[in-house]
Design an enzyme around this catalytic site. Sequence first.
Site, PDB file in Angstrom:
ATOM      1  CG  HIS A 210       8.801  12.940   2.160  1.00  0.00           C
ATOM      2  ND1 HIS A 210       8.253  13.190   3.404  1.00  0.00           N
ATOM      3  CD2 HIS A 210       8.548  14.040   1.413  1.00  0.00           C
ATOM      4  CE1 HIS A 210       7.700  14.394   3.386  1.00  0.00           C
ATOM      5  NE2 HIS A 210       7.862  14.933   2.207  1.00  0.00           N
TER       6      HIS A 210
ATOM      7  CG  LEU B 267       3.359  -5.572  13.439  1.00  0.00           C
ATOM      8  CD1 LEU B 267       2.963  -5.070  14.825  1.00  0.00           C
ATOM      9  CD2 LEU B 267       4.619  -4.871  12.952  1.00  0.00           C
TER      10      LEU B 267
ATOM     11  CG  ASP C  44       5.382  16.231  11.445  1.00  0.00           C
ATOM     12  OD1 ASP C  44       5.674  16.366  10.239  1.00  0.00           O
ATOM     13  OD2 ASP C  44       4.895  17.159  12.130  1.00  0.00           O
TER      14      ASP C  44
HETATM   15  C1  V0D Z   1       6.490   9.451   3.813  1.00  0.00           C
HETATM   16  C2  V0D Z   1       7.780   8.769   6.454  1.00  0.00           C
HETATM   17  C3  V0D Z   1       5.981   3.729   3.694  1.00  0.00           C
HETATM   18  C4  V0D Z   1       6.452   9.459   6.386  1.00  0.00           C
HETATM   19  C5  V0D Z   1       7.789   7.420   5.824  1.00  0.00           C
HETATM   20  C6  V0D Z   1       1.917   7.256   0.170  1.00  0.00           C
HETATM   21  C7  V0D Z   1       5.904   9.977   5.091  1.00  0.00           C
HETATM   22  C8  V0D Z   1       7.826   7.470   4.318  1.00  0.00           C
HETATM   23  C9  V0D Z   1       4.777   3.751   3.010  1.00  0.00           C
HETATM   24  C10 V0D Z   1       3.954   2.605   2.647  1.00  0.00           C
HETATM   25  C11 V0D Z   1       5.598   7.189   3.211  1.00  0.00           C
HETATM   26  C12 V0D Z   1       2.591   2.748   2.443  1.00  0.00           C
HETATM   27  C13 V0D Z   1       1.818   1.651   2.123  1.00  0.00           C
HETATM   28  C14 V0D Z   1       2.394   0.419   2.019  1.00  0.00           C
HETATM   29  C15 V0D Z   1       3.733   0.237   2.219  1.00  0.00           C
HETATM   30  C16 V0D Z   1       4.515   1.333   2.540  1.00  0.00           C
HETATM   31  C17 V0D Z   1       4.550   5.096   2.748  1.00  0.00           C
HETATM   32  C18 V0D Z   1       3.516   7.036   2.056  1.00  0.00           C
HETATM   33  C19 V0D Z   1       4.520   7.792   2.583  1.00  0.00           C
HETATM   34  C20 V0D Z   1       2.357   7.744   1.451  1.00  0.00           C
HETATM   35  F1  V0D Z   1       1.639  -0.670   1.707  1.00  0.00           F
HETATM   36  N1  V0D Z   1       6.443   4.959   3.866  1.00  0.00           N
HETATM   37  N2  V0D Z   1       5.583   5.807   3.292  1.00  0.00           N
HETATM   38  N3  V0D Z   1       3.508   5.691   2.144  1.00  0.00           N
HETATM   39  N4  V0D Z   1       6.608   7.995   3.747  1.00  0.00           N
END
Ligand code: V0D
Length: 253
Positions: free
Chosen positions: A50, A144, A33
């Site tokens: 983000h 991991l 968060d």
């Molecule tokens: C936004 C901070 C990696 C928190 C990190 C769709 C919120 C960046 C992924 C990710 C998000 C998801 C699946 C995957 C590989 C990477 C990701 C979302 C948001 C929501 F197979 N960061 N990340 N997915 N944020």
Amino acid sequence: MSMKVPFFNHKQSKESYQFPEEAAPEHIAIIMDGNGRWAQKRGLPRVAGHKEGISTVMKVVKAAVKLNVKALTLYTFSTENWKRPRPEVDFILKLPKEFLHLYLPELISNNVRIGAIGDMENLPAHTREAVQFAIDRTRNNDGLRLNFALNYGSRHELIKAMKEMYADINNEKLSLEELDEQHVSQYLYTAGMPEPDLLIRTGGEKRLSNFLLWQLAYTEFWFTDVLWPDFSEKEFLQALEEYRQRKRRYGGI
Ligand code: V0D
């Protein structure tokens, strides 16, 4: 938890007996968060936070690999996140593809196995396909276990499990009499995974926000005010050290 020394060694006196060194947490869950606030503090649009957050994900993954953590479960998109402004939602749903474009080769060379929990069916096809590609591509890795919670909500997961259990009871695949905690666990997205030992939440809030309600029943919680884009190996190690101390304290009773 594996004991490195026999539980009871009668050749050793009570006084000289040392508890085996506590293992590091095997499974860590993280609520990442503070991304939007990180950007707003800098006069940037929330989505810039983000985007910055994805490089922190990779830093933490690399730290977890180094420390031999077995599983990492990251809350990336909750069922409540659909309520955000549409442009922000659209941007966030492109992040898996962006993350994987940048880091999939490195994850593969680190022997990371990618998984996903949540209601994947209601995600846009481009998001689902990017994640599925990474899952398939890393299927045979045994390092991991990196789980992304995507369109995940714990109450939704529990209702889905209840409906499936009801159906299985109806067609006699499951008996009401034998239904116990182990059975319930098998109907959750996390079936077959060990429960998290440690939950980390960044960004200052101290809530679960509908994350892994069942699975966190015995988990240690660690909170920090640090916003996710500012989170680093330093705070990660701090969380692990505090976890170790807590375990040692009540392990010693
Ligand atoms: C936004 C901070 C990696 C928190 C990190 C769709 C919120 C960046 C992924 C990710 C998000 C998801 C699946 C995957 C590989 C990477 C990701 C979302 C948001 C929501 F197979 N960061 N990340 N997915 N944020």
